[in-house]
Design a protein around this motif. Structure first.
Motif, mmCIF file in Angstrom:
data_model
loop_
_atom_site.group_PDB
_atom_site.id
_atom_site.type_symbol
_atom_site.label_atom_id
_atom_site.label_comp_id
_atom_site.label_asym_id
_atom_site.label_seq_id
_atom_site.Cartn_x
_atom_site.Cartn_y
_atom_site.Cartn_z
ATOM 1 N N VAL A 284 0.778 -1.226 0.124
ATOM 2 C CA VAL A 284 -0.019 -0.113 -0.109
ATOM 3 C C VAL A 284 0.812 1.357 -0.025
ATOM 4 O O VAL A 284 0.549 2.334 -0.601
ATOM 5 C CB VAL A 284 -0.981 0.193 1.147
ATOM 6 C CG1 VAL A 284 -0.191 0.047 2.520
ATOM 7 C CG2 VAL A 284 -2.099 0.911 1.193
ATOM 8 N N ASP A 285 2.159 1.199 0.513
ATOM 9 C CA ASP A 285 2.959 2.366 0.381
ATOM 10 C C ASP A 285 3.350 2.648 -1.014
ATOM 11 O O ASP A 285 3.454 3.975 -1.446
ATOM 12 C CB ASP A 285 4.334 2.191 1.103
ATOM 13 C CG ASP A 285 4.879 0.809 0.812
ATOM 14 O OD1 ASP A 285 4.155 -0.157 0.709
ATOM 15 O OD2 ASP A 285 6.118 0.712 0.662
ATOM 16 N N TYR A 286 3.535 1.823 -1.898
ATOM 17 C CA TYR A 286 3.472 2.071 -3.132
ATOM 18 C C TYR A 286 2.507 2.719 -4.151
ATOM 19 O O TYR A 286 2.542 3.545 -4.629
ATOM 20 C CB TYR A 286 4.006 0.323 -3.941
ATOM 21 C CG TYR A 286 3.526 0.194 -5.306
ATOM 22 C CD1 TYR A 286 4.618 0.699 -6.290
ATOM 23 C CD2 TYR A 286 2.549 -0.435 -5.827
ATOM 24 C CE1 TYR A 286 4.330 0.698 -7.552
ATOM 25 C CE2 TYR A 286 2.356 -0.591 -7.136
ATOM 26 C CZ TYR A 286 2.919 -0.109 -8.137
ATOM 27 O OH TYR A 286 2.980 -0.157 -9.279
ATOM 28 N N ALA A 287 1.154 2.371 -3.404
ATOM 29 C CA ALA A 287 -0.113 2.892 -3.987
ATOM 30 C C ALA A 287 -0.013 4.312 -3.535
ATOM 31 O O ALA A 287 -0.253 5.226 -4.368
ATOM 32 C CB ALA A 287 -1.370 2.015 -3.758
ATOM 33 N N ILE A 288 -0.017 4.711 -2.355
ATOM 34 C CA ILE A 288 0.038 5.970 -1.728
ATOM 35 C C ILE A 288 0.903 6.791 -2.094
ATOM 36 O O ILE A 288 0.853 7.940 -2.490
ATOM 37 C CB ILE A 288 -0.058 5.903 -0.378
ATOM 38 C CG1 ILE A 288 -1.259 5.171 0.414
ATOM 39 C CG2 ILE A 288 0.091 7.294 0.404
ATOM 40 C CD1 ILE A 288 -1.030 5.041 1.790
ATOM 41 N N ALA A 289 2.246 6.297 -2.485
ATOM 42 C CA ALA A 289 3.291 7.112 -3.233
ATOM 43 C C ALA A 289 2.774 7.738 -4.701
ATOM 44 O O ALA A 289 3.102 8.707 -4.800
ATOM 45 C CB ALA A 289 4.448 6.169 -3.587
ATOM 46 N N GLY A 290 1.918 6.822 -5.145
ATOM 47 C CA GLY A 290 1.282 7.539 -6.646
ATOM 48 C C GLY A 290 0.322 8.493 -6.451
ATOM 49 O O GLY A 290 -0.134 8.992 -7.313
ATOM 50 N N ALA A 291 -0.211 8.654 -5.257
ATOM 51 C CA ALA A 291 -1.454 9.655 -5.048
ATOM 52 C C ALA A 291 -1.090 11.001 -4.733
ATOM 53 O O ALA A 291 0.170 11.122 -4.386
ATOM 54 C CB ALA A 291 -2.456 8.965 -4.089
ATOM 55 N N ASP A 292 -1.819 11.846 -4.873
ATOM 56 C CA ASP A 292 -1.909 13.274 -4.383
ATOM 57 C C ASP A 292 -2.419 13.355 -3.005
ATOM 58 O O ASP A 292 -2.270 14.389 -2.257
ATOM 59 C CB ASP A 292 -2.178 14.136 -5.374
ATOM 60 C CG ASP A 292 -0.836 14.056 -6.575
ATOM 61 O OD1 ASP A 292 0.050 14.498 -6.236
ATOM 62 O OD2 ASP A 292 -1.519 13.755 -7.631
ATOM 63 N N LEU A 293 -3.534 12.767 -3.097
ATOM 64 C CA LEU A 293 -4.577 12.787 -1.929
ATOM 65 C C LEU A 293 -5.490 11.510 -1.734
ATOM 66 O O LEU A 293 -5.750 10.859 -2.810
ATOM 67 C CB LEU A 293 -5.599 14.163 -2.191
ATOM 68 C CG LEU A 293 -6.312 14.648 -1.247
ATOM 69 C CD1 LEU A 293 -6.789 15.986 -1.048
ATOM 70 C CD2 LEU A 293 -8.194 13.742 -1.158
ATOM 71 N N ILE A 294 -5.421 11.317 -0.393
ATOM 72 C CA ILE A 294 -6.220 9.913 -0.072
ATOM 73 C C ILE A 294 -7.691 10.267 0.515
ATOM 74 O O ILE A 294 -7.831 11.307 1.349
ATOM 75 C CB ILE A 294 -5.645 9.190 0.700
ATOM 76 C CG1 ILE A 294 -4.266 8.838 0.377
ATOM 77 C CG2 ILE A 294 -6.205 7.870 1.026
ATOM 78 C CD1 ILE A 294 -4.195 7.933 -0.864
ATOM 79 N N CYS A 295 -8.655 9.772 -0.059
ATOM 80 C CA CYS A 295 -10.048 9.906 0.426
ATOM 81 C C CYS A 295 -10.594 8.637 1.122
ATOM 82 O O CYS A 295 -10.302 7.468 0.902
ATOM 83 C CB CYS A 295 -11.008 10.270 -0.831
ATOM 84 S SG CYS A 295 -10.771 11.928 -1.605
ATOM 85 N N LEU A 296 -11.541 9.107 1.797
ATOM 86 C CA LEU A 296 -12.567 8.108 2.527
ATOM 87 C C LEU A 296 -13.742 8.484 2.675
ATOM 88 O O LEU A 296 -14.073 9.691 3.154
ATOM 89 C CB LEU A 296 -11.936 7.920 4.177
ATOM 90 C CG LEU A 296 -12.741 6.551 4.914
ATOM 91 C CD1 LEU A 296 -11.646 5.510 5.318
ATOM 92 C CD2 LEU A 296 -13.518 7.111 6.000
ATOM 93 N N THR A 297 -14.690 7.697 2.246
ATOM 94 C CA THR A 297 -16.140 7.966 2.160
ATOM 95 C C THR A 297 -17.290 7.163 2.800
ATOM 96 O O THR A 297 -18.308 7.158 2.519
ATOM 97 C CB THR A 297 -16.542 8.123 0.355
ATOM 98 O OG1 THR A 297 -16.183 6.670 -0.097
ATOM 99 C CG2 THR A 297 -15.891 9.086 -0.281
ATOM 100 N N SER A 298 -16.642 6.514 3.919
ATOM 101 C CA SER A 298 -17.464 5.522 4.493
ATOM 102 C C SER A 298 -18.675 6.030 5.390
ATOM 103 O O SER A 298 -18.695 7.323 5.715
ATOM 104 C CB SER A 298 -16.738 4.975 5.518
ATOM 105 O OG SER A 298 -15.656 3.873 4.991
ATOM 106 N N LYS A 299 -19.812 5.257 5.315
ATOM 107 C CA LYS A 299 -20.732 5.593 6.323
ATOM 108 C C LYS A 299 -20.728 5.513 7.730
ATOM 109 O O LYS A 299 -21.262 5.861 8.759
ATOM 110 C CB LYS A 299 -22.114 5.025 6.018
ATOM 111 C CG LYS A 299 -22.451 5.165 4.283
ATOM 112 C CD LYS A 299 -23.586 4.160 4.085
ATOM 113 C CE LYS A 299 -24.087 4.241 2.518
ATOM 114 N NZ LYS A 299 -24.963 3.360 2.131
ATOM 115 N N ASN A 300 -19.693 4.476 7.934
ATOM 116 C CA ASN A 300 -19.497 4.154 9.202
ATOM 117 C C ASN A 300 -17.804 3.437 9.346
ATOM 118 O O ASN A 300 -17.434 2.964 8.526
ATOM 119 C CB ASN A 300 -20.282 3.005 9.946
ATOM 120 C CG ASN A 300 -20.185 2.422 11.345
ATOM 121 O OD1 ASN A 300 -19.187 3.316 12.051
ATOM 122 N ND2 ASN A 300 -21.212 1.841 11.905
#
Length: 395
Positions: A284-300
């Motif tokens: 997951v560190d490899y994935a996050i490195a490729g991003a500029d911003l991380i989102c979470l849209t959960s209801k709970n």
């Protein structure tokens, strides 16, 4: 040497698996731990690799599953009783609902001296209908009466458990946030970013907004898709959405994206599209490195690991205002959005992207926050202190 029997629902990839892994590996040598739990289910990514990397032995109970199945659950109960009789633990520490119910009942009946349960999240809203939800709430109240201590993983969760859902009194609930080894989120991130973007056909000038998690209803990825659709209307922002994960709702989510005018990228078309579905990525560190911003849209949510890991990598986050989210975000008032408004969510994403460009030092503040608050040394120290306090009370 006190013996700990640690029981988890399933060895699927997520916060509970990381929590039991670090506790089993790094609790001080004064404790002997036996770890057990069920397998990950078909729509989940297994955490087996995590335990192999950390060289942690575990007992797998195949009958331990997500849904209630009385025949299988009775078998699980009997197996736990046999293990208790053989291992003779001083403490049973259960993690998450199914393990918490069966494991604690077995512990009560076998007269284990100390019984502890950790709530990694809860099902008291947004999962089930009213009757089923109330059944689970009443069950947890009954179990809590005979439980020596309950661990909440955030202050917000403690408030919910004690004041809103009345599971247990405040003095029985101890807040011990999750802890991790976050080192890999600060190592070789530039190289990882280049590699990730090359694999998934993402240009260097494209702003990547990413969501990480199982593709399931409670995670509410429809909100993420709608927000990406709104961002694409902004001529001043070259944005691309990335969904890291898999699950039973993948086809429905792809269709939802197409209906909102987005092109979908996946393994079939070499990941070319406005919204990319990567499936599971263990690194997951490899994935996050490729991003500029991380989102979470959960209801709970309990404590979302993806937001902690993102900040450890210096990435800003935007999330719905649910569960313990505010407790894990640096300057949370700037990064949370009320549930259900895709335009507000998209506007918040754009606002945070603009902010990070204007104030580069924010990256270091995010890293420092994550590393100081969510390190595994603090997790194991606080857990060991609770164990010793409870054991002394039984002597």
């Amino acid at each position: 040497m006190p013996k700990i029997l640690r029981i988890i629902n399933r060895f699927n990839l997520g916060g509970p698996s990381h929590n039991v892994a670090y506790l089993s590996k790094y609790l001080s040598p004064e404790f002997e731990t036996l770890l057990m739990g069920g397998n990950a289910e078909q729509d989940e990514e297994s955490s087996e690799f995590l335990f192999e990397e950390m060289k942690i032995n575990r007992l797998v109970i195949p009958e331990m599953a997500r849904e209630i199945n009385w025949r299988k659950d009775i078998r699980v109960y009997r197996k736990i009783v046999e293990i208790i009789q053989d291992f003779k633990p001083d403490i049973i520490h259960t993690h998450a609902s199914k393990a918490g119910a069966i494991g604690r009942v077995a512990g009560f009946n076998c007269k284990v001296p100390v019984i502890i349960h950790t709530f990694h999240g809860h099902v008291f809203h947004s999962y089930f209908g009213g009757l089923k939800t109330e059944f689970y709430r009443k069950t947890e109240q009954l179990l809590a009466r005979r439980t020596d201590a309950i661990i909440a993983i955030s202050d917000r969760q403690k408030t919910e458990l004690s004041e809103i859902y009345k599971i247990a009194a405040k003095d029985k609930i101890h807040v011990i946030p999750l802890g991790f080894d976050l080192t890999r989120f600060s190592e070789n991130m530039a190289e990882k970013r280049i590699s990730f973007r090359k694999k998934f056909n993402i240009r260097d000038d494209e702003t990547v907004v990413m969501s990480i998690g199982r593709l399931t209803e409670i995670k509410n990825q429809e909100l993420f898709i709608s927000a990406i659709s709104e961002l694409k209307k902004n001529p001043g922002l070259v944005a691309k959405g990335v969904l890291v994960g898999d699950g039973e709702r993948k086809e429905k989510l792809e269709l939802a994206a197409i209906q909102q005018g987005l092109t979908v990228g996946n393994e079939k078309n070499e990941f070319k599209g406005d919204l990319i579905f990567t499936s599971w990525i263990k690194e997951v560190d490899y994935a996050i490195a490729g991003a500029d911003l991380i989102c979470l849209t959960s209801k709970n949510e309990g404590t979302p690991v993806s937001l902690i890991e993102a900040q450890a990598a210096g990435k800003p986050v935007v999330s719905t205002d649910v569960g313990g989210v505010r407790d894990v975000i640096y300057n949370s008032s700037e990064s949370v959005v009320q549930l259900g408004d895709p335009i507000a969510f998209a506007n918040k994403i754009k606002q945070i992207i603009d902010l990070i460009k204007k104030t580069p030092p924010l990256t270091e503040k995010l890293k420092n926050f994550a590393f100081e608050k969510f390190n595994y040394q603090r997790l194991t120290k606080e857990t060991a202190q609770l164990y010793m306090t409870l054991l002394k009370g039984k002597m």
